[in-house]
Write a protein that holds these residues in place. Structure first.
Motif, PDB file in Angstrom:
ATOM      1  N   SER A  26      76.171  41.555  69.789  1.00 46.31           N
ATOM      2  CA  SER A  26      75.850  41.079  68.433  1.00 46.31           C
ATOM      3  C   SER A  26      76.208  42.111  67.359  1.00 46.31           C
ATOM      4  CB  SER A  26      74.352  40.756  68.338  1.00 46.31           C
ATOM      5  OG  SER A  26      73.605  41.924  68.622  1.00 46.31           O
ATOM      6  N   LEU A  27      76.634  43.304  67.796  1.00 45.37           N
ATOM      7  CA  LEU A  27      76.964  44.363  66.840  1.00 45.37           C
ATOM      8  C   LEU A  27      78.404  44.203  66.352  1.00 45.37           C
ATOM      9  CD1 LEU A  27      75.708  46.955  65.607  1.00 45.37           C
ATOM     10  CD2 LEU A  27      76.786  48.212  67.474  1.00 45.37           C
ATOM     11  N   HIS A  28      78.565  44.083  65.038  1.00 43.23           N
ATOM     12  CA  HIS A  28      79.888  43.882  64.429  1.00 43.23           C
ATOM     13  C   HIS A  28      80.436  45.267  64.076  1.00 43.23           C
ATOM     14  CE1 HIS A  28      82.306  40.989  61.592  1.00 43.23           C
ATOM     15  NE2 HIS A  28      83.081  41.708  62.385  1.00 43.23           N
ATOM     16  N   VAL A  29      81.227  45.863  64.993  1.00 43.38           N
ATOM     17  CA  VAL A  29      81.599  47.273  64.828  1.00 43.38           C
ATOM     18  C   VAL A  29      82.829  47.490  63.946  1.00 43.38           C
ATOM     19  CG1 VAL A  29      80.485  48.249  66.851  1.00 43.38           C
ATOM     20  CG2 VAL A  29      82.734  47.223  67.085  1.00 43.38           C
ATOM     21  N   LEU A  30      83.739  46.525  63.897  1.00 44.34           N
ATOM     22  CA  LEU A  30      84.871  46.594  62.966  1.00 44.34           C
ATOM     23  C   LEU A  30      84.914  45.292  62.189  1.00 44.34           C
ATOM     24  CD1 LEU A  30      87.749  48.161  65.157  1.00 44.34           C
ATOM     25  CD2 LEU A  30      86.255  49.344  63.523  1.00 44.34           C
ATOM     26  N   ASP A 224      79.361  51.132  58.375  1.00 42.72           N
ATOM     27  CA  ASP A 224      79.038  49.765  58.838  1.00 42.72           C
ATOM     28  C   ASP A 224      80.272  48.968  59.245  1.00 42.72           C
ATOM     29  OD1 ASP A 224      76.317  50.242  58.293  1.00 42.72           O
ATOM     30  OD2 ASP A 224      76.638  49.747  56.186  1.00 42.72           O
ATOM     31  N   GLY A 225      81.223  49.638  59.901  1.00 38.87           N
ATOM     32  CA  GLY A 225      82.386  48.922  60.429  1.00 38.87           C
ATOM     33  C   GLY A 225      83.454  48.592  59.408  1.00 38.87           C
ATOM     34  N   GLN A 226      83.317  49.118  58.197  1.00 38.13           N
ATOM     35  CA  GLN A 226      84.295  48.820  57.147  1.00 38.13           C
ATOM     36  C   GLN A 226      84.916  50.106  56.601  1.00 38.13           C
ATOM     37  OE1 GLN A 226      81.373  46.602  54.720  1.00 38.13           O
ATOM     38  NE2 GLN A 226      82.832  44.905  54.756  1.00 38.13           N
ATOM     39  N   ILE A 227      86.148  49.988  56.106  1.00 41.29           N
ATOM     40  CA  ILE A 227      86.748  51.104  55.378  1.00 41.29           C
ATOM     41  C   ILE A 227      86.265  50.995  53.931  1.00 41.29           C
ATOM     42  CG2 ILE A 227      88.899  52.154  54.567  1.00 41.29           C
ATOM     43  CD1 ILE A 227      90.257  51.023  57.099  1.00 41.29           C
ATOM     44  N   VAL A 228      85.372  51.905  53.563  1.00 41.71           N
ATOM     45  CA  VAL A 228      84.743  51.848  52.236  1.00 41.71           C
ATOM     46  C   VAL A 228      85.623  52.543  51.197  1.00 41.71           C
ATOM     47  CG1 VAL A 228      82.698  52.484  50.897  1.00 41.71           C
ATOM     48  CG2 VAL A 228      82.455  51.766  53.286  1.00 41.71           C
ATOM     49  N   GLU A 229      86.255  53.664  51.612  1.00 42.55           N
ATOM     50  CA  GLU A 229      87.165  54.383  50.715  1.00 42.55           C
ATOM     51  C   GLU A 229      88.426  54.778  51.472  1.00 42.55           C
ATOM     52  OE1 GLU A 229      85.750  57.226  47.944  1.00 42.55           O
ATOM     53  OE2 GLU A 229      83.685  56.468  47.973  1.00 42.55           O
ATOM     54  N   ASP A 230      89.537  54.755  50.775  1.00 38.41           N
ATOM     55  CA  ASP A 230      90.834  55.155  51.331  1.00 38.41           C
ATOM     56  C   ASP A 230      91.550  55.884  50.202  1.00 38.41           C
ATOM     57  OD1 ASP A 230      93.428  55.393  52.228  1.00 38.41           O
ATOM     58  OD2 ASP A 230      93.669  53.288  52.813  1.00 38.41           O
ATOM     59  N   THR A 231      91.532  57.218  50.282  1.00 41.67           N
ATOM     60  CA  THR A 231      91.996  57.983  49.131  1.00 41.67           C
ATOM     61  C   THR A 231      92.542  59.343  49.563  1.00 41.67           C
ATOM     62  OG1 THR A 231      91.319  58.790  46.952  1.00 41.67           O
ATOM     63  CG2 THR A 231      89.711  59.000  48.689  1.00 41.67           C
TER      64      THR A 231
END
Length: 255
Positions: A26-30, A224-231
């Motif tokens: 149930s864990l959404h890792v990506l 939380d499985g997301q790319i929050v910043e890309d810099t």
């Protein structure tokens, strides 16, 4: 007439991830990961524990399967299994937290093994190349020793030489210094900095912020499985855009 495959390899990003999702139960890792890494770029992946960093790294050579989306390396979509996957994996070097060296083989044999068995390279050539790579990572004088006779930092440098022996197109590093004693970290990072300067395409999951600033072209901050910043590294460290990144940096840089 040119081969279409040739034109793909010159224009395609070295790593491409499109709409990638991955669950562990149930864990959404990506969560809907989209990423392109051009050839020669060094991408540093940072973030709190459990944010999906290692999973992201391990999906690129299919050590972890994905639920949906598409991953390509050098323009070739990741095959599901079989010989095509083995061929693609041979082009993607991987260095783990643990060194995973064969304890019963010498350092030289560890580095020679995959080129001989997988690439079918002549043993004499493989030996010469292995010695060259051990010299490059600063441990040619340890060639006849066994892993247990080396320090952790030396073993990790052997693991890097072993990955390079396959002449990979891209190198993946999953927390390569986290199992090392603090005084051994810099000897491994120095090898990685040199690889970056030599133009190797690299994706590095790490907590070593100094290395991220020195060697990275880009920093990906995951939560939380997301790319929050890309810099760019300097922007990330001096002016993070998200509260999550500011909080993370506040904790990690105060230690």
């Amino acid at each position: 007439m040119t081969d279409p495959a040739d034109s793909i390899s010159t224009t395609a990003p070295m790593i491409s991830m499109r709409n990638v999702d991955k669950h562990f139960g149930s864990l959404h890792v990506l969560r809907d990961i989209n990423l392109e890494v051009p050839r020669g770029q060094v991408v540093i992946v940072v973030g709190p524990s459990g944010s999906g960093k290692s999973t992201l790294c391990r999906t690129i050579n299919r050590l972890e399967t994905i639920d949906s989306g598409e991953i390509a390396v050098d323009g070739v979509t990741l095959p599901a299994e079989g010989k095509a996957l083995a061929k693609l994996r041979a082009d993607v070097g991987m260095v783990f937290q643990q060194f995973n060296l064969f304890a019963h083989k010498t350092i030289l044999e560890n580095v020679m093994m995959a080129p001989v068995k997988v690439r079918r390279i002549d043993k004499t050539k493989a030996r010469a190349r292995a010695l060259e790579l051990l010299d490059r990572v600063g441990i040619a004088n340890q060639a006849d020793k066994y892993p247990a006779q080396l320090s952790g930092g030396q073993q990790q440098r052997v693991a890097i030489a072993r990955a390079l022996a396959m002449d990979p197109k891209v190198m993946l590093f999953d927390e390569p210094t986290s199992a090392l004693d603090p005084e051994m970290v810099s000897e491994v990072l120095d090898v990685m900095v040199q690889l970056a300067r030599d133009g190797m395409t690299m994706l590095v999951v790490t907590h070593e912020m100094g290395f991220a600033r020195r060697a990275g072209n880009r920093v990906l901050f995951m939560a939380d499985g997301q790319i929050v910043e890309d810099t760019e590294p300097e922007s990330f460290f001096t002016a993070p855009k998200s509260d999550r990144a500011r909080d993370f940096l506040g904790k990690i840089l105060s230690h």
